[in-house]
Write a protein that holds these residues in place. Structure first.
Motif, PDB file in Angstrom:
ATOM      1  N   THR A  13     -10.098 -11.142  33.960  1.00  0.00           N
ATOM      2  CA  THR A  13     -10.774 -11.583  32.965  1.00  0.00           C
ATOM      3  C   THR A  13     -12.122 -11.528  33.460  1.00  0.00           C
ATOM      4  N   ILE A  14     -12.640 -11.972  34.658  1.00  0.00           N
ATOM      5  CA  ILE A  14     -14.037 -11.836  35.360  1.00  0.00           C
ATOM      6  C   ILE A  14     -14.334 -10.399  35.194  1.00  0.00           C
ATOM      7  N   TYR A  15     -13.231  -9.492  35.755  1.00  0.00           N
ATOM      8  CA  TYR A  15     -13.588  -8.143  35.668  1.00  0.00           C
ATOM      9  C   TYR A  15     -14.108  -7.466  34.281  1.00  0.00           C
ATOM     10  N   LYS A  16     -13.435  -7.998  33.339  1.00  0.00           N
ATOM     11  CA  LYS A  16     -13.472  -7.542  31.953  1.00  0.00           C
ATOM     12  C   LYS A  16     -14.898  -8.181  31.388  1.00  0.00           C
ATOM     13  N   LEU A  17     -15.364  -9.248  31.991  1.00  0.00           N
ATOM     14  CA  LEU A  17     -16.739  -9.796  31.437  1.00  0.00           C
ATOM     15  C   LEU A  17     -17.722  -9.111  32.087  1.00  0.00           C
ATOM     16  N   LYS A  18     -17.480  -9.001  33.507  1.00  0.00           N
ATOM     17  CA  LYS A  18     -18.487  -7.962  34.230  1.00  0.00           C
ATOM     18  C   LYS A  18     -18.729  -6.781  33.600  1.00  0.00           C
ATOM     19  N   LYS A  19     -17.524  -5.883  32.990  1.00  0.00           N
ATOM     20  CA  LYS A  19     -17.748  -4.715  32.364  1.00  0.00           C
ATOM     21  C   LYS A  19     -18.572  -4.942  31.168  1.00  0.00           C
ATOM     22  N   GLU A  20     -18.074  -5.920  30.224  1.00  0.00           N
ATOM     23  CA  GLU A  20     -19.020  -6.190  28.963  1.00  0.00           C
ATOM     24  C   GLU A  20     -20.294  -6.545  29.212  1.00  0.00           C
ATOM     25  N   GLU A  22     -22.051  -5.435  31.816  1.00  0.00           N
ATOM     26  CA  GLU A  22     -22.882  -4.310  31.983  1.00  0.00           C
ATOM     27  C   GLU A  22     -23.245  -3.395  30.859  1.00  0.00           C
ATOM     28  N   THR A  23     -22.116  -3.395  30.004  1.00  0.00           N
ATOM     29  CA  THR A  23     -22.199  -2.589  28.618  1.00  0.00           C
ATOM     30  C   THR A  23     -23.472  -3.219  27.933  1.00  0.00           C
ATOM     31  N   LEU A  24     -23.411  -4.661  27.800  1.00  0.00           N
ATOM     32  CA  LEU A  24     -24.228  -5.320  27.015  1.00  0.00           C
ATOM     33  C   LEU A  24     -25.785  -4.954  27.677  1.00  0.00           C
ATOM     34  N   ARG A  25     -25.765  -5.062  28.736  1.00  0.00           N
ATOM     35  CA  ARG A  25     -27.217  -4.748  29.634  1.00  0.00           C
ATOM     36  C   ARG A  25     -27.723  -3.347  29.417  1.00  0.00           C
ATOM     37  N   LYS A  26     -26.799  -2.403  29.088  1.00  0.00           N
ATOM     38  CA  LYS A  26     -27.147  -1.148  28.905  1.00  0.00           C
ATOM     39  C   LYS A  26     -27.655  -1.052  27.441  1.00  0.00           C
ATOM     40  N   ILE A  27     -26.928  -1.751  26.554  1.00  0.00           N
ATOM     41  CA  ILE A  27     -27.169  -1.685  25.045  1.00  0.00           C
ATOM     42  C   ILE A  27     -28.779  -2.236  24.948  1.00  0.00           C
ATOM     43  N   MET A  28     -28.911  -3.550  25.670  1.00  0.00           N
ATOM     44  CA  MET A  28     -30.012  -4.529  25.739  1.00  0.00           C
ATOM     45  C   MET A  28     -31.266  -3.516  26.256  1.00  0.00           C
ATOM     46  N   GLN A  29     -31.039  -2.718  27.401  1.00  0.00           N
ATOM     47  CA  GLN A  29     -32.112  -1.964  27.875  1.00  0.00           C
ATOM     48  C   GLN A  29     -32.430  -0.702  26.875  1.00  0.00           C
ATOM     49  N   GLY A  30     -31.428  -0.243  25.803  1.00  0.00           N
ATOM     50  CA  GLY A  30     -31.680   0.583  24.956  1.00  0.00           C
ATOM     51  C   GLY A  30     -32.626   0.132  23.981  1.00  0.00           C
ATOM     52  N   TYR A  31     -32.039  -1.064  23.522  1.00  0.00           N
ATOM     53  CA  TYR A  31     -33.044  -1.691  22.577  1.00  0.00           C
ATOM     54  C   TYR A  31     -34.408  -2.199  22.977  1.00  0.00           C
ATOM     55  N   VAL A  32     -34.595  -2.160  24.288  1.00  0.00           N
ATOM     56  CA  VAL A  32     -35.969  -2.709  24.943  1.00  0.00           C
ATOM     57  C   VAL A  32     -36.730  -1.320  24.792  1.00  0.00           C
ATOM     58  N   ARG A  33     -36.099  -0.297  25.206  1.00  0.00           N
ATOM     59  CA  ARG A  33     -36.677   1.035  25.006  1.00  0.00           C
ATOM     60  C   ARG A  33     -37.154   1.341  23.525  1.00  0.00           C
ATOM     61  N   THR A  34     -36.365   1.234  22.823  1.00  0.00           N
ATOM     62  CA  THR A  34     -36.481   1.226  21.347  1.00  0.00           C
ATOM     63  C   THR A  34     -37.695   0.776  20.977  1.00  0.00           C
ATOM     64  N   ILE A  35     -37.623  -0.879  21.206  1.00  0.00           N
ATOM     65  CA  ILE A  35     -38.596  -1.537  20.663  1.00  0.00           C
ATOM     66  C   ILE A  35     -40.036  -1.052  21.372  1.00  0.00           C
ATOM     67  N   ASP A  36     -39.890  -0.799  22.701  1.00  0.00           N
ATOM     68  CA  ASP A  36     -41.237  -0.312  23.336  1.00  0.00           C
ATOM     69  C   ASP A  36     -41.890   0.984  22.570  1.00  0.00           C
ATOM     70  N   SER A  37     -40.967   2.037  22.181  1.00  0.00           N
ATOM     71  CA  SER A  37     -41.161   3.174  21.456  1.00  0.00           C
ATOM     72  C   SER A  37     -41.840   2.730  20.253  1.00  0.00           C
ATOM     73  N   LEU A  38     -41.204   1.779  19.487  1.00  0.00           N
ATOM     74  CA  LEU A  38     -41.701   1.305  18.160  1.00  0.00           C
ATOM     75  C   LEU A  38     -42.839   0.653  18.187  1.00  0.00           C
ATOM     76  N   ASN A  39     -43.332  -0.260  19.128  1.00  0.00           N
ATOM     77  CA  ASN A  39     -44.616  -0.708  19.478  1.00  0.00           C
ATOM     78  C   ASN A  39     -45.650   0.253  19.727  1.00  0.00           C
ATOM     79  N   THR A  40     -45.123   1.269  20.411  1.00  0.00           N
ATOM     80  CA  THR A  40     -46.070   2.418  20.651  1.00  0.00           C
ATOM     81  C   THR A  40     -46.529   3.099  19.447  1.00  0.00           C
TER      82      THR A  40
END
Length: 214
Positions: A13-20, A22-40
């Motif tokens: 369960t801990i392994y699955k949560l870590k993977k999830e 990491e996936t959420l962190r990558k998605i969030m980083q993508g959102y941050v880059r998109t937000i930065d692009s939109l702000n620009t």
């Protein structure tokens, strides 16, 4: 055995949560880059919008200025088209027995009032038929007219005014002589004093003069 199994399940369960995570962190980083692009992009669009607004403001100012200049030019052209009465004069005439007339300065002998002038040469004035009006104002300050009604009025300076005599003149851009006459019905009713005579063409003044009767 149960503890070992539970421990393994928790580890999975801990392994699955870590993977999830990491996936959420990558998605969030993508959102941050998109937000930065939109702000620009938004900053760029805002800057562009400000520039467009400034350009539009300048164009509106130019349009307003051009409209103002056009109105002023139209007014100058209209003024330039106006004619002027040259050598304007007026007097009173007395009818002689041979049906000719001679000038008189006696109120009781005047059976005709006369005004003559020359329309000046003007290339800007449209050629053709024009109505010319004469207003004679007696010593009592009233316009000499047959009847004070709409039929004896013309429009001048945006208002209607009485006229004594009107005449249609064919103007072809050259100097044109004009004479206008008022026939006095009863010379005995003529008032002694100063008579003011104004000449108009359509809706503007051509000139004025005066004469005196005793």
């Amino acid at each position: 055995q149960e503890l070992i199994t539970e421990s393994k399940n928790k580890g999975w369960t801990i392994y699955k949560l870590k993977k999830e995570t990491e996936t959420l962190r990558k998605i969030m980083q993508g959102y941050v880059r998109t937000i930065d692009s939109l702000n620009t992009a938004n900053i760029e669009l805002t800057t562009e919008n400000v520039k467009i607004s400034e350009d539009l403001g300048r164009e509106r100012s130019k349009t307003t200025e051009l409209t103002k200049e056009n109105v002023e030019l139209s007014q100058k052209v209209k003024i330039g088209e106006q004619l002027e009465a040259l050598d304007i004069f007026a007097n009173a005439l007395r009818k002689k027995s041979n049906n000719t007339h001679r000038e008189t300065n006696r109120a009781k002998r005047a059976d005709m009032l006369k005004c003559c002038f020359t329309l000046d040469e003007n290339e800007l004035t449209p050629k053709g038929k024009k109505w010319v009006y004469m207003r004679i104002i007696g010593p009592n300050g009233k316009v000499i007219v047959l009847e004070e009604n709409e039929e004896n009025m013309f429009e001048y300076d945006g208002v209607k005014a009485l006229y004594s005599v009107k005449k249609e003149v064919d103007y072809q851009g050259e100097e044109t002589d004009v004479c206008m006459y008022w026939n006095v019905e009863d010379p005995e009713k003529n008032l002694p004093g100063n008579y003011e005579v104004y000449a108009y063409c359509e809706d503007y003044e051509l000139g004025k003069t005066n004469f005196e009767l005793k």
